[in-house]
Design a protein around this motif. Structure first.
Motif, PDB file in Angstrom:
ATOM      1  N   SER A   1      53.716  34.107 128.320  1.00  0.00           N
ATOM      2  CA  SER A   1      53.091  35.808 127.582  1.00  0.00           C
ATOM      3  C   SER A   1      54.017  36.581 128.249  1.00  0.00           C
ATOM      4  CB  SER A   1      51.983  36.503 128.001  1.00  0.00           C
ATOM      5  OG  SER A   1      52.780  36.380 129.857  1.00  0.00           O
ATOM      6  N   GLY A   2      54.951  37.439 127.229  1.00  0.00           N
ATOM      7  CA  GLY A   2      55.594  38.411 126.934  1.00  0.00           C
ATOM      8  C   GLY A   2      56.203  39.329 128.339  1.00  0.00           C
ATOM      9  N   ILE A   3      54.659  39.733 128.695  1.00  0.00           N
ATOM     10  CA  ILE A   3      54.753  40.378 129.984  1.00  0.00           C
ATOM     11  C   ILE A   3      55.131  40.079 131.392  1.00  0.00           C
ATOM     12  CG2 ILE A   3      52.383  40.460 130.550  1.00  0.00           C
ATOM     13  CD1 ILE A   3      53.796  43.757 132.297  1.00  0.00           C
ATOM     14  N   SER A   4      54.437  38.173 131.668  1.00  0.00           N
ATOM     15  CA  SER A   4      55.854  37.221 132.641  1.00  0.00           C
ATOM     16  C   SER A   4      56.203  36.834 132.489  1.00  0.00           C
ATOM     17  CB  SER A   4      54.540  36.953 132.840  1.00  0.00           C
ATOM     18  OG  SER A   4      53.584  36.064 131.953  1.00  0.00           O
ATOM     19  N   ARG A   5      57.283  37.070 131.915  1.00  0.00           N
ATOM     20  CA  ARG A   5      58.888  36.391 131.235  1.00  0.00           C
ATOM     21  C   ARG A   5      59.495  38.511 131.662  1.00  0.00           C
ATOM     22  NH1 ARG A   5      59.592  34.178 125.977  1.00  0.00           N
ATOM     23  NH2 ARG A   5      57.807  35.897 125.171  1.00  0.00           N
ATOM     24  N   PHE A   6      58.266  39.301 131.361  1.00  0.00           N
ATOM     25  CA  PHE A   6      60.188  40.357 131.496  1.00  0.00           C
ATOM     26  C   PHE A   6      59.857  40.546 133.203  1.00  0.00           C
ATOM     27  CE2 PHE A   6      59.561  44.226 132.900  1.00  0.00           C
ATOM     28  CZ  PHE A   6      60.424  45.294 131.864  1.00  0.00           C
ATOM     29  N   MET A   7      58.080  40.363 133.623  1.00  0.00           N
ATOM     30  CA  MET A   7      58.130  40.492 135.350  1.00  0.00           C
ATOM     31  C   MET A   7      59.467  39.642 135.637  1.00  0.00           C
ATOM     32  SD  MET A   7      56.845  42.889 136.309  1.00  0.00           S
ATOM     33  CE  MET A   7      55.834  44.116 135.274  1.00  0.00           C
ATOM     34  N   ASP A   8      59.538  38.327 135.437  1.00  0.00           N
ATOM     35  CA  ASP A   8      59.788  37.372 136.115  1.00  0.00           C
ATOM     36  C   ASP A   8      61.685  37.569 135.945  1.00  0.00           C
ATOM     37  OD1 ASP A   8      60.514  34.483 136.754  1.00  0.00           O
ATOM     38  OD2 ASP A   8      61.568  34.375 134.837  1.00  0.00           O
ATOM     39  N   ARG A   9      62.041  38.086 134.806  1.00  0.00           N
ATOM     40  CA  ARG A   9      63.717  38.310 134.664  1.00  0.00           C
ATOM     41  C   ARG A   9      63.384  39.728 135.586  1.00  0.00           C
ATOM     42  NH1 ARG A   9      66.316  37.346 129.550  1.00  0.00           N
ATOM     43  NH2 ARG A   9      67.699  39.003 131.339  1.00  0.00           N
ATOM     44  N   VAL A  10      62.453  40.713 135.881  1.00  0.00           N
ATOM     45  CA  VAL A  10      62.407  41.649 136.923  1.00  0.00           C
ATOM     46  C   VAL A  10      63.180  41.221 138.291  1.00  0.00           C
ATOM     47  CG1 VAL A  10      61.774  43.299 138.098  1.00  0.00           C
ATOM     48  CG2 VAL A  10      61.465  43.407 134.967  1.00  0.00           C
ATOM     49  N   TRP A  11      61.633  40.060 138.130  1.00  0.00           N
ATOM     50  CA  TRP A  11      61.638  40.032 139.585  1.00  0.00           C
ATOM     51  C   TRP A  11      63.775  39.115 140.161  1.00  0.00           C
ATOM     52  CZ3 TRP A  11      60.811  39.240 144.721  1.00  0.00           C
ATOM     53  CH2 TRP A  11      60.786  38.213 145.488  1.00  0.00           C
ATOM     54  N   HIS A  12      63.861  38.546 139.035  1.00  0.00           N
ATOM     55  CA  HIS A  12      65.225  37.332 139.638  1.00  0.00           C
ATOM     56  C   HIS A  12      66.275  38.785 139.711  1.00  0.00           C
ATOM     57  CE1 HIS A  12      63.561  33.923 137.880  1.00  0.00           C
ATOM     58  NE2 HIS A  12      64.253  33.440 138.454  1.00  0.00           N
ATOM     59  N   LEU A  13      66.125  39.298 139.157  1.00  0.00           N
ATOM     60  CA  LEU A  13      67.071  41.051 139.466  1.00  0.00           C
ATOM     61  C   LEU A  13      67.063  41.314 140.684  1.00  0.00           C
ATOM     62  CD1 LEU A  13      66.437  43.574 136.626  1.00  0.00           C
ATOM     63  CD2 LEU A  13      68.622  42.245 137.094  1.00  0.00           C
ATOM     64  N   VAL A  14      66.169  41.337 141.390  1.00  0.00           N
ATOM     65  CA  VAL A  14      65.448  42.009 142.582  1.00  0.00           C
ATOM     66  C   VAL A  14      66.841  41.493 143.685  1.00  0.00           C
ATOM     67  CG1 VAL A  14      64.679  41.950 145.474  1.00  0.00           C
ATOM     68  CG2 VAL A  14      63.430  42.156 142.205  1.00  0.00           C
ATOM     69  N   LEU A  15      66.706  40.232 144.197  1.00  0.00           N
ATOM     70  CA  LEU A  15      68.074  39.829 145.368  1.00  0.00           C
ATOM     71  C   LEU A  15      69.504  39.916 144.616  1.00  0.00           C
ATOM     72  CD1 LEU A  15      67.591  36.165 147.067  1.00  0.00           C
ATOM     73  CD2 LEU A  15      67.258  38.431 147.826  1.00  0.00           C
ATOM     74  N   PRO A  16      69.869  39.465 143.304  1.00  0.00           N
ATOM     75  CA  PRO A  16      71.588  39.987 143.397  1.00  0.00           C
ATOM     76  C   PRO A  16      71.652  41.079 143.000  1.00  0.00           C
ATOM     77  CG  PRO A  16      70.027  39.133 141.599  1.00  0.00           C
ATOM     78  CD  PRO A  16      68.908  39.056 142.897  1.00  0.00           C
ATOM     79  N   SER A  17      70.679  42.470 142.877  1.00  0.00           N
ATOM     80  CA  SER A  17      71.382  43.609 142.862  1.00  0.00           C
ATOM     81  C   SER A  17      71.167  44.335 144.307  1.00  0.00           C
ATOM     82  CB  SER A  17      69.711  44.798 141.734  1.00  0.00           C
ATOM     83  OG  SER A  17      68.786  44.365 141.736  1.00  0.00           O
ATOM     84  N   PHE A  18      70.299  43.671 145.006  1.00  0.00           N
ATOM     85  CA  PHE A  18      70.148  44.519 146.121  1.00  0.00           C
ATOM     86  C   PHE A  18      71.298  44.062 146.921  1.00  0.00           C
ATOM     87  CE2 PHE A  18      65.368  45.612 146.655  1.00  0.00           C
ATOM     88  CZ  PHE A  18      66.085  46.360 147.818  1.00  0.00           C
TER      89      PHE A  18
ATOM     90  N   VAL B   1      65.295  32.557 142.396  1.00  0.00           N
ATOM     91  CA  VAL B   1      65.347  33.166 142.705  1.00  0.00           C
ATOM     92  C   VAL B   1      66.907  33.219 141.989  1.00  0.00           C
ATOM     93  CG1 VAL B   1      64.525  34.887 145.167  1.00  0.00           C
ATOM     94  CG2 VAL B   1      67.116  32.984 145.005  1.00  0.00           C
ATOM     95  N   LEU B   2      67.371  31.967 142.168  1.00  0.00           N
ATOM     96  CA  LEU B   2      68.580  31.495 140.852  1.00  0.00           C
ATOM     97  C   LEU B   2      68.878  32.351 139.258  1.00  0.00           C
ATOM     98  CD1 LEU B   2      69.543  28.723 142.415  1.00  0.00           C
ATOM     99  CD2 LEU B   2      70.664  30.761 143.175  1.00  0.00           C
ATOM    100  N   GLY B   3      69.248  32.554 138.908  1.00  0.00           N
ATOM    101  CA  GLY B   3      69.357  32.928 137.237  1.00  0.00           C
ATOM    102  C   GLY B   3      69.217  33.623 136.782  1.00  0.00           C
ATOM    103  N   MET B   4      69.020  34.133 135.714  1.00  0.00           N
ATOM    104  CA  MET B   4      68.434  35.571 135.334  1.00  0.00           C
ATOM    105  C   MET B   4      66.835  35.408 135.198  1.00  0.00           C
ATOM    106  SD  MET B   4      70.719  37.457 132.662  1.00  0.00           S
ATOM    107  CE  MET B   4      70.404  36.310 131.078  1.00  0.00           C
ATOM    108  N   ARG B   5      66.715  34.110 134.963  1.00  0.00           N
ATOM    109  CA  ARG B   5      65.075  33.743 134.945  1.00  0.00           C
ATOM    110  C   ARG B   5      64.737  32.099 134.895  1.00  0.00           C
ATOM    111  NH1 ARG B   5      66.451  34.411 128.173  1.00  0.00           N
ATOM    112  NH2 ARG B   5      68.786  33.732 128.939  1.00  0.00           N
ATOM    113  N   THR B   6      63.137  32.668 135.493  1.00  0.00           N
ATOM    114  CA  THR B   6      62.742  30.669 136.098  1.00  0.00           C
ATOM    115  C   THR B   6      62.733  29.875 134.988  1.00  0.00           C
ATOM    116  OG1 THR B   6      61.383  32.053 137.195  1.00  0.00           O
ATOM    117  CG2 THR B   6      61.133  29.598 137.248  1.00  0.00           C
ATOM    118  N   PHE B   7      64.149  28.851 135.355  1.00  0.00           N
ATOM    119  CA  PHE B   7      63.842  28.164 134.260  1.00  0.00           C
ATOM    120  C   PHE B   7      62.369  27.136 134.101  1.00  0.00           C
ATOM    121  CE2 PHE B   7      64.484  23.356 132.878  1.00  0.00           C
ATOM    122  CZ  PHE B   7      65.945  24.234 132.085  1.00  0.00           C
ATOM    123  N   GLY B   8      62.101  27.154 132.389  1.00  0.00           N
ATOM    124  CA  GLY B   8      61.013  26.408 131.754  1.00  0.00           C
ATOM    125  C   GLY B   8      60.376  27.480 131.726  1.00  0.00           C
ATOM    126  N   LEU B   9      60.369  28.732 131.409  1.00  0.00           N
ATOM    127  CA  LEU B   9      59.741  29.792 131.290  1.00  0.00           C
ATOM    128  C   LEU B   9      59.014  30.304 129.870  1.00  0.00           C
ATOM    129  CD1 LEU B   9      57.534  30.711 133.623  1.00  0.00           C
ATOM    130  CD2 LEU B   9      58.773  32.762 133.911  1.00  0.00           C
TER     131      LEU B   9
END
Lengths: 321, 688
Positions: free
Chosen positions: A176-193, A164-172
């Motif tokens: 593929s483009g879509i999973s990187r995008f979704m990964d970015r979205v996931w990392h937004l969830v906790l901090p934005s909440f 959950v830390l950082g803007m994205r999962t390290f080493g990803l």
């Protein structure tokens, strides 16, 4: 008439921005401490070296000259951070882009949650739900966000085993483009909440009280007595009028964009503006502190200007004055 | 009602959109076991981002860590803190000694007169022609603005080449020549180029051209098989350039003072360099063991001009544009075991193995540094396996000690914490009072409760893990009764209120420290309480760091302070902190410690090049200072780095194949990363 009103509002604000820049510059420089590059506790640094660094940063000049240098370099785009000699404006822009999604999703959550909860509480005033939401709001305001952040991180990591830390999962980088995008979205969830929590608590209270005020108005009673169904009364007649003050809040949200959320960014290792400002203050990196401060001031003035305009557009009564 | 439904559906859709992303994210399990080379990546977590990835301007620990893997220095420190060759194949310390040929002498007659009295054998003797020296000086002391160019004309001199540095080479000869020898030398004349000649200027000029000079020399023979990461060969010009870049005022190098003793650097051929020092200063050689060598071809004035053109920098900004401002510092190129690949600001810095490293490529393919400012977050990532190592907080250490999945390594730090007394003030001038104050504090208890046991007592000014530290000096035991006896011996007695007084004057003083350091704050309270039990009134105060230094420490306006020093493990020099000449305002001997014996030892130690004698002198210094107790030396902290237990050290035979794995181990002085290039991660915890 309209035009005159706007030009006056604009010139006032430009003058104010100038005043703010002078005061902010003086306050930042008068605070005790020196840039960490001029470190008097480093036994290896000789007074000559310290004098050299102070001169390079113009710290040996009188305050008004330092102000002039700052404005000159800011306008030319030559302003460099003390810390790493990189140009300040691109540095701020880069961090701004990092903070923007956090700000955007956080704001979205605040507005999405506050209206339904606030309206429902107002319509059912005094009900169990109303009292519960009041309690919830005060609980969220009182609980420090760093505590909630730790609890949330530990809960998610221990139960779901995902980072959950950082803007994205390290080493990803290779995914593929879509999973990187979704990964970015996931990392937004906790901090934005977490950064939205305080906002939800405050704004839902505000929505509730606005609605309560409007519901007691004569035109709402008139609408009811016309025999309109309750939903039309609440959502068409009451809510539209209750919305008016919120228009101004759009404008006032602008400066919050550069403020960032220091605590949330710090805990979630988010490379945003809040952390940039916080570290700049710790290191007495004057060019960065001053520029951030100045941009925040400009955005505040711009925000009040925009809300004035929006208000004037939405409410004809304002224009006439 | 559309609006009503929208108010319910939009939040629902937003949450759904946000939460579904969970399904796309790899779990920690996927990340740590997946075959995509996780075992070949080493990931370290640190709290703050690097600033400038350039050895000449790096001052913070994060930049230092990355720089140490990307750049190489000429020499290296081995496991036992001794120098060993690195980029330099060999090095040799020698010395040039010169004496002015005075009035009434010819070079031959002078040589004849002094040669029986020289203290070492000279390998070569030359007569130097009269020469002119041009230097920039500032007649009013330090300050970069008022520099003046001065020309000094010097007469004939005789130069001796010596195999060892012998600071006393001319000592006896000068006695034979008589005291008036120096005065009669009239050949030295100062010519100021840009200003008037004043008294001060002449005395500075004369100091620039003394009668005798002892100038140490280091000759480096460089390796010929080293290339920078961009393929360019490493040679002598890179060494000279690195020195010049450090001395260039535009770069604001924090290392400038370290290189100040160097007079000049000469390129003798493409792979050999000669460094000449201004005066004997033994610690000066250590700079070559940590200063990474920069690639000249990427940072010289031609390259910088090109960069400025590309970035559209013009006008006055061009004058101040040096190595410090270059983009090089965000994508450095060195000769080191790892190549720089990527830097995401405040997120991570990535390095990749340098397959052509002259010392053999490291085991790991990639080295990543992740920036995680929060210590709980670092622990979370480490326990999840997404990070291989981090520096644990003292309160976290206990959790790792018993866990078989991790290997904690504890090492002593290089800095120590102390209580310093203002020796210019009563009652601290009396050594008995200082001893008594120290004895009254239970330091072991401070270590146990304030540091969670992560510290060790010290008795003197050197890091405990070095040879300089004198283990024969024993710490003073906690003994409040003896402390009271000592104070009574010093003339204090208890008054009617139970407080100590002498000649009607109550023993009362203030103890201050800087804000923001919880350990120092705790010590303040403990000391206050311990002294109160003896009958001493002590007022404590915490001050903001800048105010603390400016208004109290630098002006000497304090009674006692709690502070700490960070030290170098290499250099036994104590000049700045303990020499009596350093007691002025803004200098580091702010407690005002003066001891002639210590002064002499410190001066001699700086000029001593033999290690055995250095050790003897340093230990002697330690015991002298411990006896005087100008500080109550408290403790040195420990730090604990935890590492995944799957990481081991690879042992290869001569043909390069793996023969064995060993457990990770630090050097005897506690440096865990010393063997880093041999580290590797295995799939399971090995049975070692």
């Amino acid at each position: 008439m309209m035009f005159k009103y706007f030009t006056r509002a604009l010139t006032q604000r430009i003058f104010l921005a100038f005043l703010i820049s002078i005061i902010a510059h003086a306050v930042v420089h008068l605070a005790p401490g020196e840039p960490s590059e001029v470190d008097p506790s480093n036994p290896l640094m000789k007074p000559e070296d310290i004098a050299q660094i102070r001169m390079a940063f113009h710290l040996d000049q009188p305050l008004y000259l330092q102000y002039a240098y700052w404005i000159r370099d800011l306008v030319n785009g030559d302003l460099k951070s003390f810390k790493d000699s990189q140009p300040v404006l691109p540095k701020i822009w880069e961090r701004f882009l990092n903070s923007l999604p956090l700000f955007f999703v956080g704001t979205l959550i605040v507005w999405c949650l506050s209206f339904p909860t606030g309206i429902y509480a107002a319509v059912n005033r005094g009900s169990k739900y109303d009292r519960l939401s009041t309690f919830g709001s005060y609980a969220l305001i009182s609980l420090p966000s760093f505590f909630l952040a730790y609890v949330a991180i530990l809960w998610v990591v221990n139960n779901f085993g995902v980072p959950v830390l950082g803007m994205r999962t390290f080493g990803l980088e290779d995914a593929s483009g879509i999973s990187r995008f979704m990964d970015r979205v996931w990392h937004l969830v906790l901090p934005s909440f977490l950064s939205a929590m305080g906002g939800v608590a405050v704004l839902s209270r505000y929505v509730r009280s606005q609605m309560l005020e409007v519901i007691d108005q004569d035109y709402v009673r008139t609408a009811r007595s016309k025999g309109l169904d309750e939903d039309t009364v609440i959502y068409k007649h009451a809510l539209r009028n209750a919305l008016l003050p919120f228009i101004t809040m759009f404008g006032l949200m602008l400066p919050a964009m550069v403020g960032g959320s220091v605590i949330v960014e710090q805990i979630f290792a988010w490379p945003g503006l809040g952390r940039l400002g916080y570290e700049a203050i710790l290191n007495r990196d004057y060019p960065v502190i001053l520029t951030l401060n100045f941009i925040a001031a400009l955005l505040t003035l711009l925000g009040t200007f925009i809300s004035d305009v929006l208000y004037a557009v939405a409410d004809p009564r304002i224009r006439l004055q | 009602m559309i609006l009503k439904n929208a108010l319910l559906f939009i939040p629902f859709l937003v949450f759904l959109g946000l939460l579904q992303s969970y399904l796309w994210v790899p779990t920690y399990g996927d990340q740590t076991t997946a075959g995509d080379g996780r075992l070949e990546k080493f990931i370290s977590a640190i709290s703050g981002d690097a600033r400038l990835l350039n050895p000449i301007v790096a001052a913070d620990s994060a930049s230092g860590f990355v720089v140490s893997h990307v750049f190489d220095s000429l020499l290296e420190i081995d496991e036992n803190l001794r120098l060993k060759p690195h980029l330099a194949k060999e090095y040799k310390v020698s010395c040039l000694a010169t004496i002015v040929v005075g009035e009434g002498f010819s070079p031959e007659s002078l040589l004849q007169k002094i040669s029986p009295h020289l203290t070492s054998e000279a390998s070569e003797i030359r007569v130097l022609e009269p020469s002119t020296l041009i230097r920039l000086i500032d007649p009013d002391g330090p300050g970069p603005l008022k520099e003046q160019e001065v020309k000094v004309t010097r007469p004939n001199r005789i130069e001796f080449s010596l195999d060892d540095v012998d600071p006393s080479f001319f000592e006896k000869s000068l006695k034979v020549l008589g005291a008036e020898y120096g005065q009669e030398v009239t050949g030295i004349s100062a010519v100021s180029v840009s200003g008037k000649i004043s008294e001060g200027l002449i005395s500075i000029a004369t100091a620039l051209a003394p009668i005798t000079e002892i100038r140490p020399v280091i000759d480096f023979d460089l390796r010929k098989d080293v290339t920078f990461h961009d393929g360019e060969a490493f040679d002598a010009s890179d060494v000279k350039f690195t020195y010049e870049a450090i001395m260039d005022v535009r770069n604001l190098s924090p290392r400038r003072s370290d290189f100040e003793p160097i007079e000049s650097i000469h390129i003798r051929d493409s792979h050999s360099v000669r460094v000449i020092y201004k005066r004997p200063f033994a610690p000066a050689i250590f700079v070559w063991s940590y200063m990474g060598i920069l690639p000249e071809h990427l940072l010289n004035s031609v390259a910088l001009d090109k960069e400025m053109d590309a970035r559209g920098i013009s006008g006055t900004a061009r004058d101040g544009f040096g190595v410090r401002a270059s983009k090089f510092n965000r994508s450095p190129i060195g000769t080191g075991a790892f190549k720089f690949t990527d830097w995401k600001t405040d997120e991570s810095i990535s390095l990749a193995r340098n397959q052509d490293y002259f010392d053999g490529p490291p085991e790991y393919k990639e080295l990543h540094v992740r920036i995680i400012p929060d210590s709980v977050a670092r622990e979370v990532e480490f326990k999840a396996g997404a990070v291989d190592t981090y520096l644990a907080d003292p309160h976290q250490v206990a959790r790792y000690l018993k866990d078989p999945a991790y290997q904690p390594f504890t090492s002593l730090g290089l800095g120590y914490t102390y209580i310093g007394y203002n020796l210019r003030r009563e009652p601290f001038q009396d050594v008995r009072v200082r001893r008594a104050l120290g004895m009254a504090i239970n330091i072991d208890e401070i270590i146990d409760y304030v540091l969670y046991g992560e510290g060790q007592r010290i008795t003197g000014p050197y890091p405990i893990q070095t040879d300089w530290y004198n283990h024969d000096v024993l710490p003073e035991a906690y003994d409040p009764e003896k402390a009271l006896d000592l104070l009574k011996e010093a003339g204090f007695h208890k008054n009617s209120e139970g407080f100590l007084e002498k000649n009607g004057q109550e023993l009362r003083f203030n103890l201050i420290s800087n804000n923001g350091n919880p350990q120092r704050k705790a010590i303040l309270t403990i000391a206050q309480n311990s002294w109160r039990k003896l009958g001493i009134r002590c007022d404590t105060r915490l001050l903001e760091w800048a105010v603390f230094l400016k208004d109290y420490v630098n002006t000497g306006d304090f009674d006692a302070v709690v502070l700490g020093w960070g030290l170098s493990e290499l250099d036994p020099d104590l000049y700045q902190i303990w020499h009596s000449s350093q007691t002025g305002p803004q200098q580091l001997n702010f407690v005002g410690y003066k001891n002639n014996e210590v002064d002499n030892l410190i001066e001699n130690l700086r000029e001593e090049y033999s290690r055995t004698r250095q050790v003897k002198m340093a230990r002697n210094l330690h015991s002298l200072i411990a006896k005087d107790q100008p500080y109550t030396f408290l403790y040195v902290g420990r730090r604990t780095q935890v590492v995944d237990r799957k990481i081991v050290m690879v042992k290869r035979n001569e043909s390069g194949s793996v023969v064995d794995y060993e457990k990770l181990r630090p050097t005897p002085t506690g440096n865990l990363n010393y063997f880093f290039n041999r580290w590797r991660k295995l799939e399971a915890i090995p049975d070692l």
